[in-house]
Design an enzyme around this catalytic site. Structure first.
Site, PDB file in Angstrom:
ATOM      1  N   ASN A   9      38.457  -5.744   6.254  1.00 46.32           N
ATOM      2  CA  ASN A   9      39.731  -6.338   5.859  1.00 46.32           C
ATOM      3  C   ASN A   9      40.665  -5.177   5.515  1.00 46.32           C
ATOM      4  O   ASN A   9      40.513  -4.554   4.477  1.00 46.32           O
ATOM      5  CB  ASN A   9      39.525  -7.259   4.639  1.00 46.32           C
ATOM      6  CG  ASN A   9      40.841  -7.788   4.106  1.00 46.32           C
ATOM      7  OD1 ASN A   9      41.893  -7.609   4.718  1.00 46.32           O
ATOM      8  ND2 ASN A   9      40.786  -8.440   2.947  1.00 46.32           N
ATOM      9  N   LYS A  11      43.785  -5.253   4.827  1.00 46.09           N
ATOM     10  CA  LYS A  11      44.863  -5.585   3.874  1.00 46.09           C
ATOM     11  C   LYS A  11      46.198  -5.053   4.386  1.00 46.09           C
ATOM     12  O   LYS A  11      46.465  -5.148   5.578  1.00 46.09           O
ATOM     13  CB  LYS A  11      44.491  -5.076   2.478  1.00 46.09           C
ATOM     14  CG  LYS A  11      43.095  -5.586   2.059  1.00 46.09           C
ATOM     15  CD  LYS A  11      42.753  -5.384   0.614  1.00 46.09           C
ATOM     16  CE  LYS A  11      41.353  -5.935   0.351  1.00 46.09           C
ATOM     17  NZ  LYS A  11      40.983  -5.890  -1.066  1.00 46.09           N
ATOM     18  N   HIS A  97      41.543 -15.466   0.587  1.00 48.42           N
ATOM     19  CA  HIS A  97      41.201 -14.212  -0.090  1.00 48.42           C
ATOM     20  C   HIS A  97      41.759 -14.254  -1.513  1.00 48.42           C
ATOM     21  O   HIS A  97      42.820 -14.830  -1.751  1.00 48.42           O
ATOM     22  CB  HIS A  97      41.784 -13.018   0.681  1.00 48.42           C
ATOM     23  CG  HIS A  97      41.254 -11.720   0.167  1.00 48.42           C
ATOM     24  ND1 HIS A  97      41.789 -11.097  -0.940  1.00 48.42           N
ATOM     25  CD2 HIS A  97      40.224 -10.939   0.583  1.00 48.42           C
ATOM     26  CE1 HIS A  97      41.108  -9.985  -1.172  1.00 48.42           C
ATOM     27  NE2 HIS A  97      40.148  -9.867  -0.261  1.00 48.42           N
ATOM     28  N   GLU A  99      43.302 -12.198  -3.209  1.00 49.54           N
ATOM     29  CA  GLU A  99      44.672 -11.668  -3.355  1.00 49.54           C
ATOM     30  C   GLU A  99      45.700 -12.728  -2.946  1.00 49.54           C
ATOM     31  O   GLU A  99      46.797 -12.770  -3.481  1.00 49.54           O
ATOM     32  CB  GLU A  99      44.819 -10.384  -2.532  1.00 49.54           C
ATOM     33  CG  GLU A  99      44.113  -9.217  -3.212  1.00 49.54           C
ATOM     34  CD  GLU A  99      43.515  -8.182  -2.279  1.00 49.54           C
ATOM     35  OE1 GLU A  99      43.923  -8.115  -1.101  1.00 49.54           O
ATOM     36  OE2 GLU A  99      42.611  -7.446  -2.735  1.00 49.54           O
ATOM     37  N   SER A 215      33.912  -3.610  -3.225  1.00 54.04           N
ATOM     38  CA  SER A 215      33.488  -2.208  -3.338  1.00 54.04           C
ATOM     39  C   SER A 215      32.224  -1.894  -2.529  1.00 54.04           C
ATOM     40  O   SER A 215      31.360  -1.144  -2.987  1.00 54.04           O
ATOM     41  CB  SER A 215      33.308  -1.814  -4.809  1.00 54.04           C
ATOM     42  OG  SER A 215      34.530  -1.956  -5.509  1.00 54.04           O
TER      43      SER A 215
HETATM   44  P1  13P Z   1      37.181  -3.404  -1.470  1.00 61.48           P
HETATM   45  O1  13P Z   1      36.075  -3.175  -0.482  1.00 61.48           O
HETATM   46  O2  13P Z   1      38.305  -2.430  -1.342  1.00 61.48           O
HETATM   47  O3  13P Z   1      36.663  -3.576  -2.864  1.00 61.48           O
HETATM   48  O4  13P Z   1      37.849  -4.822  -1.067  1.00 61.48           O
HETATM   49  C1  13P Z   1      37.049  -5.923  -0.895  1.00 61.48           C
HETATM   50  C2  13P Z   1      37.851  -6.999  -0.295  1.00 61.48           C
HETATM   51  O5  13P Z   1      38.726  -7.565  -0.926  1.00 61.48           O
HETATM   52  C3  13P Z   1      37.580  -7.361   1.098  1.00 61.48           C
HETATM   53  O6  13P Z   1      38.212  -8.547   1.440  1.00 61.48           O
END
Ligand code: 13P
Length: 251
Positions: A9, A11, A97, A99, A215
């Site tokens: 992902n 983002k 998600h 977010e 993470s």
């Molecule tokens: P990180 O791997 O940066 O923690 O993000 C996880 C995530 O939100 C994947 O959708």
């Protein structure tokens, strides 16, 4: 045995030129790798480039969007529909998600509407669920996961469950460097699978892939993937660098 899915992902990162650069470095690194399914979810504007590049690969790689609107062909300025994603060459889409839930106020019902639209368009969904730290500390993790799954799966037929993948992403582990232990993730995955069994029956629930996100790094991917309940990973930060994402794919 469920085949694992390793998904990226990106983002709000990478221009089309940067996306192309990523694929040109990444694809040779995972050439011939068929043990796991690989999916990359770039920003909308990179989808065209991503689809073009993965078609040159010797293995099948999915391309997914990070969001979708539940509507199609109507007056909704700035939105993208599921049939549009499919027509652009997407195979997957991330829905709900944290977010989007947090910063764009997406509700469980909206997640359900988007999931139905994605299924109808022939996309495979990666439905994200997970608790925030306050919910975990208050002992509410199971309740939150049950509610998110029940609402997401509402009015979806058992034979459509094949088009669903779930990602358990504890919000406190996203982008924080704090990874859930494989045991803690497995506990959450069992709750999610039980909800899937209620919604779709035991057989469909048994086949459901439940990914872990939060993470995931090359250093912890192997121990997470060794857990039988963890059917793959949804990777944010560590998926932006071709070497690091290739190392995760090849955990
Ligand atoms: P990180 O791997 O940066 O923690 O993000 C996880 C995530 O939100 C994947 O959708």
């Amino acid at each position: 045995m469920r085949k694992k899915v390793i998904a990226a992902n990106w983002k709000l990162y990478k221009t089309p030129a940067e996306a192309r650069e990523f694929f040109r470095a990444f694809l040779p690194m995972i050439s011939g790798h068929t043990r796991d399914e690989v999916v990359i979810c770039p920003p909308y504007v990179d989808i065209y480039v991503a689809v073009e590049e993965v078609r040159k690969s010797d293995i099948t790689i999915g391309v997914g969007a990070q969001n979708v609107n539940a509507q199609h062909a109507c007056a909704l300025t700035g939105e993208i529909s599921a049939p549009m994603l499919r027509a652009a060459g997407c195979t997957h889409v991330i829905i709900g998600h944290s977010e989007r839930r947090q910063f764009f106020h997406e509700t469980d019902d909206l997640v359900n509407a988007k999931l139905k639209a994605a299924i109808a368009a022939g996309l495979i969904s990666i439905v994200c669920v997970g608790e925030v730290i306050e919910e975990r500390e208050a002992g509410l993790t199971e309740d939150v996961l049950r509610r998110q799954c029940t609402r997401a799966f509402a009015e979806i037929a058992a034979d459509q469950a094949r088009a669903i993948t779930v990602a358990y992403e504890p919000v406190w582990a996203i982008g924080t460097g704090k990874t859930a232990t494989p045991q803690l993730a497995a506990e959450a995955h069992r709750v999610i699978r039980a909800q899937a069994a209620e919604a779709f029956g035991d057989e469909a629930a048994e086949g459901l892939r439940i990914l872990y996100g939060g993470s995931v790094k090359p250093e912890n991917a192997a121990s997470l993937m060794a857990e039988e309940e963890i059917d793959g990973a949804l990777v944010g930060g560590a998926s932006l660098d071709p070497k690091s994402f290739a190392a995760i794919v090849k955990y």
